[in-house]
Scaffold this motif. Structure first.
Motif, PDB file in Angstrom:
ATOM      1  N   GLU A  68      74.734  57.936  51.252  1.00  0.00           N
ATOM      2  CA  GLU A  68      76.125  58.197  50.882  1.00  0.00           C
ATOM      3  C   GLU A  68      76.451  57.626  49.503  1.00  0.00           C
ATOM      4  O   GLU A  68      77.176  58.239  48.727  1.00  0.00           O
ATOM      5  CB  GLU A  68      77.073  57.573  51.923  1.00  0.00           C
ATOM      6  CG  GLU A  68      76.973  58.203  53.294  1.00  0.00           C
ATOM      7  CD  GLU A  68      77.291  59.693  53.294  1.00  0.00           C
ATOM      8  OE1 GLU A  68      78.279  60.083  52.644  1.00  0.00           O
ATOM      9  OE2 GLU A  68      76.540  60.462  53.907  1.00  0.00           O
ATOM     10  N   LYS A  71      75.771  59.605  46.310  1.00  0.00           N
ATOM     11  CA  LYS A  71      76.616  60.758  46.004  1.00  0.00           C
ATOM     12  C   LYS A  71      77.553  60.431  44.844  1.00  0.00           C
ATOM     13  O   LYS A  71      77.872  61.285  44.037  1.00  0.00           O
ATOM     14  CB  LYS A  71      77.426  61.163  47.234  1.00  0.00           C
ATOM     15  CG  LYS A  71      76.558  61.873  48.272  1.00  0.00           C
ATOM     16  CD  LYS A  71      77.339  62.249  49.498  1.00  0.00           C
ATOM     17  CE  LYS A  71      76.422  62.876  50.540  1.00  0.00           C
ATOM     18  NZ  LYS A  71      77.036  62.928  51.854  1.00  0.00           N
ATOM     19  N   THR A 299      81.748  51.459  54.726  1.00  0.00           N
ATOM     20  CA  THR A 299      81.292  52.742  55.258  1.00  0.00           C
ATOM     21  C   THR A 299      80.573  52.618  56.595  1.00  0.00           C
ATOM     22  O   THR A 299      80.572  53.555  57.392  1.00  0.00           O
ATOM     23  CB  THR A 299      80.357  53.431  54.235  1.00  0.00           C
ATOM     24  OG1 THR A 299      80.882  53.224  52.945  1.00  0.00           O
ATOM     25  CG2 THR A 299      80.250  54.908  54.507  1.00  0.00           C
ATOM     26  N   ILE A 303      79.553  55.446  59.843  1.00  0.00           N
ATOM     27  CA  ILE A 303      78.264  56.152  59.923  1.00  0.00           C
ATOM     28  C   ILE A 303      77.291  55.522  60.912  1.00  0.00           C
ATOM     29  O   ILE A 303      76.275  56.116  61.254  1.00  0.00           O
ATOM     30  CB  ILE A 303      77.594  56.255  58.536  1.00  0.00           C
ATOM     31  CG1 ILE A 303      77.362  54.870  57.946  1.00  0.00           C
ATOM     32  CG2 ILE A 303      78.414  57.077  57.589  1.00  0.00           C
ATOM     33  CD1 ILE A 303      75.945  54.467  57.983  1.00  0.00           C
TER      34      ILE A 303
END
Lengths: 325, 301
Positions: A68, A71, A299, A303
């Motif tokens: 992630e 990105k 995060t 996830i």
């Protein structure tokens, strides 16, 4: 006598051809410099590399975060290795990596090694890994086991038939499929159920069972045997629910608790271990590492279930973020 | 066996060479050998089939994504890009280091080394090194290249470790093919006034090259399938960029396959099998080159 031939060696062309394999694989990706000291604060100019190594249990979390993270920060090169928790700490304390993945807290002797090398670090709790006690889906009599009964099964010279665990159980041989002694899961189970191996009063674990470091192998063994028993990470149970049955576990209060994300997160389920990352303080001074760790803590709750683990209580992430400031 | 074989030997001596028992035993023995050979082929076939059966669907459903994507927590999105590049780099580096050193050592030992204790000591050690488990080379690589020479878990350290591992086999193969070059070739060169080095460089070495190359390629293909030494020196599993130079950290196909097979999600096992197909294809391609070189350039004396 031996005069060296001066001209180009013809057969050298053959080795050159092999060397050309190299030319065929020149990287075409975002370069990324080494030290990301420039442009501190500016998110989009972060670059540099972050090296992570350690527990293969935690690695999927770090991998998912890195997936992630890149990105937004494609110029930061993140690499995740799986040397195991112990191997990771060795490299961490030898100043070879920035972040150590760990499925147990750092040991005293590892702390000493870090101190000796001048590696100052911060510990962050990033998640929980529930340990599922399982049997085959074909098994009917196993519903709930207490910690004492688990100890009876797994101690050295422990029960060999089920009726020795509980007289109500049938007189059938217990088929044990469990992680081998190199596994972190094994260490955790032994410590929780049999007691700290360093203390003399603790029970010794048995060794006469089918051991494997690969949990998928354990799944295969347990599902095919009606009187089987074993333990491994909750994620492996979740992916094989149709062929396995999770046995409830009762702790000190005697209440049988089923393993689930909710009971693991609330702490009601007695067998779950915390997952950590350890970050070098000197690395945290680098903007890309600091941003990565911040992103990690923010995060992970979203996830972590993708990779089969349970989020830690919210306070853990919050206090981690506070430490970063 | 001997209990049965002895009376037959006795009979043969008496002249009953075509006895029925003898013929029967002949048939039993040759069919036994055939079964032995066939079992090997069967095992290979079974392996190829299993990998194909488990992985082909994954590979065929999204081949471009599988090759172009980096790893992911979602097995359907996971790709092998970094590992494929890593393995290609490792192959190149391993060849680069092991070929000249291996062939050089073989030429020295076969053509120039004096026959003394030291030489036979070196020879015995090379033969022994060929049998050392690969993980031991990994430990050596970790100690010498990664730590002592401060290369870190880089491509260079990985390539050097694999090269070290391949060297004994390359030396042995190269010596075998040097030995197969008849003495008459060397003598003819000397007769025309060539120095030893000229004879070796212009005649012996070119003649031995096909066999040597076969040995090099076969040991390289063993090396790229290695997992243990790479894990020990610290090859990464998840990496999101391809290497730019030899100092970069790397991943490799066997390491990725090993990691994927241990994941809980069954879809990762399929991805691992698909990556296995890619690795097998690379190995078969290399072995084909080896066979081609042997058939095409081999000299018959």
């Amino acid at each position: 006598m031996r005069r060296l031939g001066g001209r180009g060696i013809r057969w050298g062309a053959v080795s050159l051809a092999l060397a050309l394999v190299l030319a065929g694989c020149g990287g075409d990706d975002d370069g990324g410099g080494t030290a990301g000291t420039g442009g501190a604060g500016e998110q989009h100019t972060l670059s540099g590399s972050i090296s992570i190594d350690g527990s293969s249990t935690v690695a999927p979390v770090s991998e998912a975060i890195a997936e992630e993270f890149r990105k937004d920060h494609s110029a930061v090169n993140v690499s995740v290795g799986t040397s195991g928790t112990g191997g990771g700490f060795k490299k961490f304390c030898a100043n070879e990596i920035d972040i150590a993945d760990a499925s147990r807290p750092i040991k005293d002797e590892e702390k000493e090694a870090c101190a000796a090398a001048g590696v100052d670090f911060t510990e962050f709790r990033v998640g929980l890994d529930g340990l599922a006690i399982v049997t085959s889906a074909q098994n009917e009599f196993l519903q709930c086991l207490s910690i004492e009964q688990l100890a009876t099964i797994f101690k050295d010279g422990g029960a060999s038939t089920w009726n020795q665990v509980d007289p109500k159980f049938p007189n059938q041989k217990i088929a044990i499929f469990a992680p081998g002694s190199d596994s972190g899961t094994y260490d955790f189970f032994v410590e929780e159920v049999l007691g700290d191996p360093k203390k003399p009063e603790s029970l010794k674990p048995r060794s006469d069972y089918t051991a494997s470091e690969d949990d998928n192998t354990l799944v295969q063994g347990i599902k095919g045997e009606k009187n089987s028993w074993g333990y491994f990470g909750f994620a492996y149970f979740n992916e094989n629910k149709n062929v396995l049955k999770a046995i409830k576990v009762s702790g000190k209060d005697g209440k049988c608790v089923e393993p689930s994300d909710a009971t693991v997160e609330s702490g009601d389920y007695p067998l779950s271990r915390p997952l950590f990352i350890y970050v070098k303080k000197s690395a945290l001074a680098r903007p890309e590492v600091k941003e990565f760790v911040r992103f990690y803590l923010e995060t992970t709750p979203e996830i972590i279930t993708d990779v089969g683990y349970t989020a830690a209580p919210e306070e853990d992430y919050k206090s981690g973020l506070d430490q970063l400031k | 066996m001997t209990a049965v074989a002895l009376p037959i030997a006795a009979r043969l001596r008496r002249g009953a060479s075509r006895s029925r028992l003898g013929l029967l035993l002949d048939a039993v023995f040759s069919s036994g050998l055939f079964v032995g050979t066939f079992l090997g082929v069967l095992a290979l076939g079974l392996l190829l089939w299993t990998v194909y059966d488990r992985g082909w669907e994954r590979l065929a459903s999204d081949p471009s994504g599988f090759f172009a994507n980096f790893v992911s927590r979602f097995p359907a999105r996971a790709g092998i890009k970094a590992a494929l590049y890593g393995t290609a780099w490792l192959m190149g580096l391993t060849a680069l280091f092991s070929f000249p050193i291996g062939v050089g050592a073989a030429v020295y030992l076969e053509e120039f080394a004096p026959r003394n204790r030291l030489t036979s000591f070196v020879e015995a050690n090379i033969a022994n090194l060929a049998g050392v488990p690969s993980v031991v080379y990994g430990i050596l690589g970790l100690g010498v290249f990664v730590r002592f020479m401060r290369m870190g878990p880089s491509l260079l350290a990985g390539g050097l470790t694999l090269a070290l591992m391949s060297l004994p086999l390359i030396i042995i193969a190269a010596r075998e093919s040097l030995r197969a070059v008849p003495v008459s070739i060397r003598l003819a060169a000397y007769a025309l006034g060539a120095t030893k080095w000229q004879a070796v460089r212009h005649h012996v070495l070119p003649a031995a090259m096909p066999g040597t190359m076969t040995g090099v390629i076969l040991s390289l293909s063993r090396a790229i399938g290695e997992t243990a030494p790479l894990i020990v020196i610290g090859a990464a599993v998840s990496i999101f960029n391809t290497p730019d130079d030899v100092r970069d950290p790397f991943s490799a196909l066997p390491v990725l396959i090993f990691n994927w097979t241990s994941r809980p999600q069954p879809a990762f096992a399929e991805a691992a099998a698909a990556a296995g197909i890619v690795l097998l294809a690379m190995l078969l391609a290399m072995n084909t080159v080896a066979i081609f070189l042997r058939k095409r350039f081999a000299t018959r004396w």
